[in-house]
Write an enzyme that holds these catalytic residues in place. Structure first.
Site, short mmCIF file in Angstrom:
data_model
loop_
_atom_site.label_atom_id
_atom_site.label_comp_id
_atom_site.label_asym_id
_atom_site.label_seq_id
_atom_site.Cartn_x
_atom_site.Cartn_y
_atom_site.Cartn_z
CB SER A 223 -0.94 -0.03 1.21
OG SER A 223 -1.90 1.01 1.13
NE ARG A 292 -9.76 2.21 9.64
CZ ARG A 292 -8.49 1.91 9.40
NH1 ARG A 292 -7.70 2.83 8.86
NH2 ARG A 292 -7.99 0.73 9.70
CG ASP A 447 -6.35 -2.89 -4.32
OD1 ASP A 447 -7.14 -1.99 -4.01
OD2 ASP A 447 -5.16 -2.91 -3.97
CG HIS A 484 -5.66 -1.73 -0.58
ND1 HIS A 484 -4.69 -1.62 -1.54
CD2 HIS A 484 -5.19 -1.03 0.50
CE1 HIS A 484 -3.68 -0.89 -1.09
NE2 HIS A 484 -3.96 -0.53 0.15
CG ASP A 485 -7.75 -4.48 4.25
OD1 ASP A 485 -6.95 -3.56 4.05
OD2 ASP A 485 -8.69 -4.41 5.07
#
Length: 503
Positions: A223, A292, A447, A484-485
């Protein structure tokens, strides 16, 4: 004196804003009002007023933080536990003209350094991660890459000495906006200078200098860390052996910039942000929570959420509500609530802006070199800006932006809106310095924040720049649905390819 304190306490109670009233009191006032209306013969509304437990929770947290601010201050400690700390007293000139006269770097290490210090791997973090990538003797809490680091692991501590830092601008021990400015003994807040990814990397290499490490075996990151990893090679090509960039990019693109902009806007519009000077008051926890939640939407994939949540509601027996109701809503609400006091709001603003500014193209590198040289010369001449001059000269346009497809594009935009058949030459020129560095580039098809085409762009650019030792791995949705994680969760594919590349 005691009498004055008593008067002040009474004033605080009397002046207490309405939002701090407990929800049950407000509901009772509402009920009493309806009864009075009925008694007076007035017509009642067609339907009862809706209740908002999600807003009640935010107000209750504000009340708790306000009470705490009367004694110890509301700003929480963001420490992730015991870390090592390197103090650099040599000034650090930043890319956009700011200067840190001194700074701290919080870091942790795993595995033994060998005799010639040639087995060191610098592990770069994502936006909000601390230096605590793995548990240590002094901090047994599992780290954010706990399963990836260890004896025989993807980052094998039997072979390598792993170093992970909290970036400058962060809030986990390294100097950032919440730190004390040595010039006046007050917190920097938004007097902290604008940062770049390259500034963070320069600070890390000051740490390596202090540790006596002349050359890294590898620079590894995911990232934002993937950006740092590439930047480390570009800035210090002779000091980096191998490069690993996972779910990163060589230049920030509009979609990710837009998402981070939105997060910053909802945070800055929280009245409690107070233009960054909230450290002696209630922190902007509501803005942080919303920021968040927006970020979490970009971290995972739609197919994964389809499997985990579908269209299920938290409690189908209850009437739908405007507060979190579907399972996916309750998940996002929990993610935001958990994070809102775990990371400093100003750090989120500064670090995310550094990601937006990232561009390893040759033109940007050349402009930065020129700007740094001019600033260095100015500092040498001991010239100073006028005290009243704001550090940002940006002004908003008089009229709102409108789509103008037939007009000439702005000077700082691409000359053509058509998709090119290959990487831009400017980026190729910018990465030529990495032509001889073995590089692993990994991406994930699911992603949406750093789409897989951005990792393909890195690999293609490096190859066009003359690098024939590029390994490019792209995980399809059939392999990883974590979006993405995936770099945090996919030990088999992300970790396995990393282990094989490092050897």
């Amino acid at each position: 004196m005691n009498s004055a304190k008593g008067i002040a306490a009474v004033v605080r109670i009397v002046a207490k804003p309405r939002y701090l009233q407990p929800a049950r009191i407000r509901q009772q006032l509402h009920t009493n009002g309806r009864r009075k209306s009925a008694a007076a013969g007035k017509a009642e509304a067609s339907n009862p007023a809706m209740v908002f437990p999600c807003l009640d929770a935010i107000e209750s947290k504000s009340a708790t933080l306000e009470a705490r601010s009367l004694s110890s201050g509301p700003e929480p400690s963001y420490t992730s536990g015991v870390t090592l700390k390197y103090r650099c007293e040599e000034p650090l000139l930043l890319d956009w003209g700011g200067v840190l006269s001194e700074f701290d770097i919080a870091y942790e290490t795993w595995g033994e350094i060998n005799a010639d210090k040639s087995n060191a791997i610098l592990l770069h973090t994502g936006l909000s991660a601390s230096s605590h990538a793995h548990s240590t003797v002094n901090n047994t809490k599992p780290g954010w890459w706990e399963k990836f680091i260890g004896p025989g692991g993807c980052l094998d501590t039997n072979k390598y000495h792993i170093i992970c830092t909290n970036v400058v601008g962060g809030c986990y021990g390294s100097t950032g906006p919440s730190s004390i400015d040595p010039a006046d003994g007050k917190r920097y807040a938004t007097r902290f200078p604008i940062l770049t990814i390259e500034d963070m990397v320069r600070a890390q290499f000051r740490l390596l200098d202090g540790l006596g490490i002349k050359k890294l075996y590898a620079s590894v990151g995911s990232s934002m860390g993937g950006m740092q990893s590439l930047a480390a090679g570009v800035l210090f090509p002779e000091r980096v052996g191998r490069i690993v960039s996972i779910s990163g990019c060589a230049r920030s693109h509009p979609y990710s910039i837009a998402m981070r902009h939105t997060q910053r806007q909802v945070l800055m519009m929280d009245p409690k942000w107070n233009r960054g000077f909230y450290y002696d008051s209630i922190p902007p926890h509501a803005g942080m929570k919303l920021a968040r939640e927006i970020a979490t939407v970009t971290y995972r994939s739609g197919p994964e959420w389809e499997q985990r949540f579908g269209r299920r509601r938290a409690d189908p027996s209850k009437q739908p509500a405007l507060c979190p109701d579907f399972l996916i809503e309750t998940y996002l609400d929990h993610a935001g609530e958990k994070f809102c006091l775990e990371y400093d709001a100003n750090s989120l603003l500064y670090v995310s802006k550094a990601m937006d500014l990232f561009d390893l193209g040759a033109a940007n590198q050349a402009a930065t070199v020129e700007r740094r040289a001019a600033r260095r010369q100015l500092l040498k001449s001991k010239a100073r800006e006028s005290p009243g001059e704001a550090s940002c000269s940006l002004t908003l346009p008089d009229s709102p932006y409108k789509e103008q497809p037939d007009a000439n594009p702005p000077a700082d935009s691409d000359t053509s809106m058509t998709q090119s058949s290959g990487p831009p030459q400017d980026l190729v020129n910018g990465l030529k310095v990495l032509a001889s560095h073995p590089t692993l580039v990994m991406g994930v098809a699911s992603d949406i924040l750093f789409p897989a085409w951005q990792q393909r762009e890195i690999a293609e650019t490096l190859r066009k720049a003359g690098n024939d030792t590029v390994t490019h791995v792209e995980l399809g949705e059939d392999v990883s649905l974590f979006g993405h994680d995936s770099f945090l969760l996919d030990l088999e594919h992300i970790g396995g390819n990393l282990r094989r590349f490092l050897g």
